[in-house]
Design a protein around this motif. Sequence first.
Motif, PDB file in Angstrom:
ATOM      1  N   GLY A 112      -3.095  -4.260  -7.367  1.00  0.00           N
ATOM      2  CA  GLY A 112      -2.555  -3.682  -8.592  1.00  0.00           C
ATOM      3  C   GLY A 112      -1.808  -2.387  -8.345  1.00  0.00           C
ATOM      4  N   LYS A 113      -2.350  -1.561  -7.446  1.00  0.00           N
ATOM      5  CA  LYS A 113      -1.686  -0.299  -7.135  1.00  0.00           C
ATOM      6  C   LYS A 113      -0.377  -0.553  -6.397  1.00  0.00           C
ATOM      7  N   ALA A 114      -0.380  -1.537  -5.505  1.00  0.00           N
ATOM      8  CA  ALA A 114       0.849  -1.871  -4.771  1.00  0.00           C
ATOM      9  C   ALA A 114       1.950  -2.294  -5.733  1.00  0.00           C
ATOM     10  N   ILE A 115       1.616  -3.129  -6.700  1.00  0.00           N
ATOM     11  CA  ILE A 115       2.603  -3.587  -7.673  1.00  0.00           C
ATOM     12  C   ILE A 115       3.104  -2.413  -8.516  1.00  0.00           C
ATOM     13  N   ARG A 116       2.194  -1.514  -8.858  1.00  0.00           N
ATOM     14  CA  ARG A 116       2.600  -0.341  -9.639  1.00  0.00           C
ATOM     15  C   ARG A 116       3.562   0.534  -8.834  1.00  0.00           C
TER      16      ARG A 116
END
Length: 238
Positions: A117-121
Motif C-alpha cells: 500500500g505504501k509503495a502504491i502511494r
Amino acid sequence: MATPKYKRILLKLSGEALMGDDAYGINRQTISGIVAEIKKVADLGVQMGVVIGGGNIFRGVAASASGMDRAQADYMGMLATVMNSLALQDAMRLAGLPVRVQSALDIQQVVEPYVRGKAIRYLEQGRIVIFAAGTGNPFFTTDTAAALRGAEIGAEIVLKATKVDGIYTADPKKDPTATKYATISFDEAIQRDLKVMDATAFALCRDQKLPINVFSIFETGALERVVMGATEGTLVYC
C-alpha cells in the motif's frame, strides 16, 4: 507533449547492466547513463517501480560461493540487490528524481520494508520505488520478483532492460544467423525455453495478463520509445 501509452510500469534491470566494461561492481558512468534514460520517462509523468538484480556484485564473490548451500547463496544475492538499489537511489537523487527503496528483507536501518500500500502511494505521489531483495525468499530470481511486484502494484507492463535489444532465436553473439522476435507469446517463450527471463516469471506474467517488453537500456531513447508505445525490442504477450 505526447501522451505515454503506459501510465505505470515495472522496470527490471539486470545487475550486470551496471558494470559497463568492468569485470564486476558498479560503473558510475554507466549507472548515470541509465538514470538519464529513466529520467526521460519519469519527466513524462509515468509511475515507475524498479527491480534490479545483484549479479554484478555477487560475481565478485562467485568463486568463494562455489559449492555453497543454494539458499545461503540466494540470501547473499538478495543483499547484493540491496547494494545495487542504494547505488541506483543515490544516482537518481543526484539527477533530481524523487525515489524510495523498499526491501523484502527487514533491514530498516538501511531501507524501509516492502509494504504494498505504501509503495502504491509513493507511485501516486510521483516517486520512483526501487524494490530490493527480490521476493525475500531463496530459489526465486529477481525476474520473478519483477513479475510479482509488477502484478502487485498494478503495472501495465514489465520492461526488461538488458544489454541485448530483444529476444533472439539464439544467442546473437554466438550465432550470427540468429533473428530477433518482434513479438512472441508467453506459451511459445516457455516452450522454446528462452533464457531472457525464467519460466516462473513468464508464467506469472502470463497468468496476470501482464505483458513484457525486452529491450536494450543502452539504446538512447529506447525506454522512452517503449513507454510511448513504439515498436522496440521484443514484446511478449498473452
